[in-house]
Design a protein around this motif. Structure first.
Motif, short mmCIF file in Angstrom:
data_model
loop_
_atom_site.label_atom_id
_atom_site.label_comp_id
_atom_site.label_asym_id
_atom_site.label_seq_id
_atom_site.Cartn_x
_atom_site.Cartn_y
_atom_site.Cartn_z
N ASP A 1 -4.84 -24.89 33.87
CA ASP A 1 -5.34 -23.64 34.42
C ASP A 1 -6.21 -23.00 33.34
N VAL A 2 -7.51 -22.78 33.64
CA VAL A 2 -8.42 -22.19 32.67
C VAL A 2 -9.27 -21.15 33.37
N ALA A 3 -9.50 -20.00 32.72
CA ALA A 3 -10.26 -18.93 33.36
C ALA A 3 -10.98 -18.09 32.32
N VAL A 4 -12.12 -17.54 32.73
CA VAL A 4 -12.89 -16.62 31.90
C VAL A 4 -13.08 -15.34 32.69
N ALA A 5 -13.03 -14.20 31.99
CA ALA A 5 -13.18 -12.90 32.65
C ALA A 5 -14.05 -12.00 31.78
N ALA A 6 -14.74 -11.06 32.42
CA ALA A 6 -15.58 -10.11 31.70
C ALA A 6 -15.65 -8.82 32.49
N ALA A 7 -15.81 -7.69 31.78
CA ALA A 7 -15.86 -6.40 32.46
C ALA A 7 -16.50 -5.35 31.57
N ARG A 8 -16.96 -4.29 32.19
CA ARG A 8 -17.41 -3.09 31.48
C ARG A 8 -16.69 -1.89 32.07
N SER A 9 -16.01 -1.14 31.21
CA SER A 9 -15.36 0.11 31.60
C SER A 9 -16.12 1.27 30.96
N THR A 10 -16.44 2.28 31.75
CA THR A 10 -17.07 3.49 31.22
C THR A 10 -15.95 4.39 30.73
N ILE A 11 -15.87 4.61 29.42
CA ILE A 11 -14.72 5.29 28.83
C ILE A 11 -15.04 6.69 28.32
N GLY A 12 -16.29 7.12 28.42
CA GLY A 12 -16.62 8.46 27.97
C GLY A 12 -18.04 8.83 28.33
N ASP A 13 -18.30 10.14 28.49
CA ASP A 13 -19.66 10.61 28.69
C ASP A 13 -19.77 12.09 28.29
N GLN A 14 -20.94 12.45 27.85
CA GLN A 14 -21.30 13.84 27.55
C GLN A 14 -22.61 14.11 28.27
N PHE A 15 -22.55 14.81 29.41
CA PHE A 15 -23.71 14.92 30.28
C PHE A 15 -24.89 15.58 29.57
N PHE A 16 -24.67 16.71 28.92
CA PHE A 16 -25.78 17.45 28.33
C PHE A 16 -26.24 16.87 26.99
N GLN A 17 -25.44 16.03 26.39
CA GLN A 17 -25.88 15.31 25.20
C GLN A 17 -26.55 13.99 25.56
N GLY A 18 -26.43 13.60 26.82
CA GLY A 18 -27.07 12.37 27.28
C GLY A 18 -26.42 11.10 26.75
N THR A 19 -25.09 11.11 26.57
CA THR A 19 -24.41 9.93 26.03
C THR A 19 -23.43 9.35 27.05
N THR A 20 -23.32 8.04 27.04
CA THR A 20 -22.33 7.34 27.85
C THR A 20 -21.71 6.25 26.99
N SER A 21 -20.38 6.22 26.93
CA SER A 21 -19.66 5.25 26.11
C SER A 21 -18.99 4.20 26.99
N TYR A 22 -19.08 2.95 26.54
CA TYR A 22 -18.55 1.82 27.30
C TYR A 22 -17.59 1.00 26.45
N LEU A 23 -16.69 0.33 27.12
CA LEU A 23 -15.87 -0.71 26.51
C LEU A 23 -16.19 -2.01 27.22
N ASP A 24 -16.81 -2.94 26.51
CA ASP A 24 -17.14 -4.26 27.05
C ASP A 24 -16.08 -5.26 26.63
N ILE A 25 -15.59 -6.03 27.59
CA ILE A 25 -14.51 -7.00 27.34
C ILE A 25 -14.91 -8.35 27.92
N TRP A 26 -14.65 -9.40 27.18
CA TRP A 26 -14.62 -10.73 27.78
C TRP A 26 -13.48 -11.52 27.15
N ASN A 27 -12.85 -12.36 27.94
CA ASN A 27 -11.76 -13.17 27.40
C ASN A 27 -11.74 -14.53 28.09
N LEU A 28 -11.20 -15.49 27.39
CA LEU A 28 -11.09 -16.87 27.86
C LEU A 28 -9.68 -17.35 27.58
#
Length: 408
Positions: free
Chosen positions: A231-258
């Motif tokens: 049994d072998v599998a690969v996975a990947a995702a992006r979670s949006t973990i933070g934002d500051q609307f008026f500062q124009g920032t968006t923070s992400y957590l990118d994950i991949w695993n095998l």
């Protein structure tokens, strides 16, 4: 060994349709657990925090659930799944208020020859490798460090403005698609989870509240192959973990695993590698570190493990490690200036099956933290107050589970 309670006939407007079954199922897992977590100053002065008590879900997550399927004809079916976590040591549910809620899984789906579409609260694709490729299936003191660190509250990470990952194990408000099961061993899953934020037009009227506009989204997928002993599998995702609307920032957590497992019969081997990195996008003027291209906080994790059947029992063993990188501003400016935080863990356990539904088990585990890492096997937090004017750092964490699990 799930017990079917009753087959129901339901009437709908314009006709009647037969629902094949409604099933109640569950797990009750109780364990006596002990924890000992030691912090130490550079001068060798240490403080240990410890506790002993009863817990739940040391081997398998305690739960109560209901599921049902209706045959729609032509190979199509409609299904539902409602599953609630329970804390059988106290009788409470797994919610902040202690009430019972279907927070483990709450979905409705349509399936057919082209696969399944599923809506509601469900497990994320990236979580599955952390659980399936772990001899301890992400439960108890033996849970692998990749799962322990998955919230991504790394040393210094919160101070750098990143939030944890609320969509690690499950995601609410999700739409999922699953490949059909007849693809010669190939399987796959895609998921998108809405954050359900309120948008304002004009945007200048948006409330200045951090993490209220984009945080909470999840998009990911997992694809694998399972046939025979492999049994072998690969996975990947992006979670949006933070934002500051008026500062124009968006923070992400990118994950991949095998991950992969291979069952030789006399022993089943497990392995996984996981890569995690946070990043921030700027629609305005970025601060200097990002203007110069410095990397964001991240973590890499690895796991090797095995299970060995012995009569009606099973020996479980695993080694995992997590190494953080770029978690401090100094290390981003001058890589290698200070040691990167690192945690290593060993866990060993034994399960004895008294029957097909009842088992007793014991597990012991130890974590060694270095460079400021502060992961634990559970229990109380590390001591975090000055000792003779010097702050201690996390060193070791040990623990055990001894319990019984019954499924129905």
């Amino acid at each position: 060994m799930k017990k079917t309670l009753i087959a129901l006939t339901v009437l709908a407007a314009g006709g009647a349709s037969a629902q094949s079954s409604v099933t109640m199922f569950g797990v009750v897992d109780a364990t006596v657990s002990g924890y000992s977590n030691k912090a130490e100053t550079p001068f060798g002065v240490g403080v240990t925090t410890s506790s002993t008590g009863q817990n739940s879900s040391g081997y398998t997550g305690s739960r109560l659930g209901f599921r049902g399927t209706e045959d729609l004809g032509g190979g199509a079916a409609a299904s539902f799944w409602l599953e609630a976590g329970i804390l059988n040591d106290t009788g409470n549910g797994v919610t902040p208020s202690g009430g019972l809620a279907f927070n483990r899984r709450s979905t409705v789906s349509l399936s057919g020859a082209l696969g399944e579409v599923r809506l509601g609260r469900d497990y994320t694709p990236t979580f599955w490798n952390d659980a399936v490729m772990d001899p301890f299936t992400s439960n108890g003191v033996g849970i692998n460090l990749i799962a322990t660190a998955s919230g991504f509250n790394t040393p210094g990470q919160v101070a750098n403005g990143f939030q944890g990952n609320p969509n690690y194990v499950r995601a609410s408000n999700s739409v999922g698609y699953f490949l059909p099961p007849n693809l010669g061993g190939f399987y796959g899953q895609l998921m998108y989870a809405f954050n359900e934020a309120t948008k304002y037009d004009p945007g200048t009227l948006t409330p200045n509240v951090p993490n209220s506009q984009r945080a909470g989204r999840y998009v990911g997928g997992r694809f694998g192959y399972a046939k025979g002993p492999l049994d072998v599998a690969v996975a990947a995702a992006r979670s949006t973990i933070g934002d500051q609307f008026f500062q124009g920032t968006t923070s992400y957590l990118d994950i991949w695993n095998l991950g992969a497992t291979y069952d030789f019969g006399v022993v089943k081997l497990f392995g996984e590698y996981s890569h995690n990195k946070t990043k921030t996008d700027f629609s305005g003027i970025p601060p200097l570190p990002n203007a110069f291209g410095f990397t964001s906080p991240g973590a890499n994790g690895a796991l090797v493990g095995a299970t060995v059947p012995v009569g009606p029992g099973l020996i479980r063993a695993v080694y995992t490690q997590v190494k953080y990188n770029n978690v401090t501003a100094l290390n981003q400016l001058i890589p290698g200036l200070s040691p990167d935080p690192k945690s290593e863990k060993f866990a060993l356990g034994y399960v004895y099956n008294l029957s097909a539904r009842t088992a007793v088990y014991a597990t012991a585990a130890r974590i060694d933290n270095k460079g400021g890492a502060d992961l634990t096997v559970g229990g109380p937090a590390f001591y975090a107050k000055p000792i003779n004017g010097v702050m201690p750092t996390a060193k070791t964490s040990t623990g055990y589970d001894v319990g019984i699990r019954h499924i129905f």
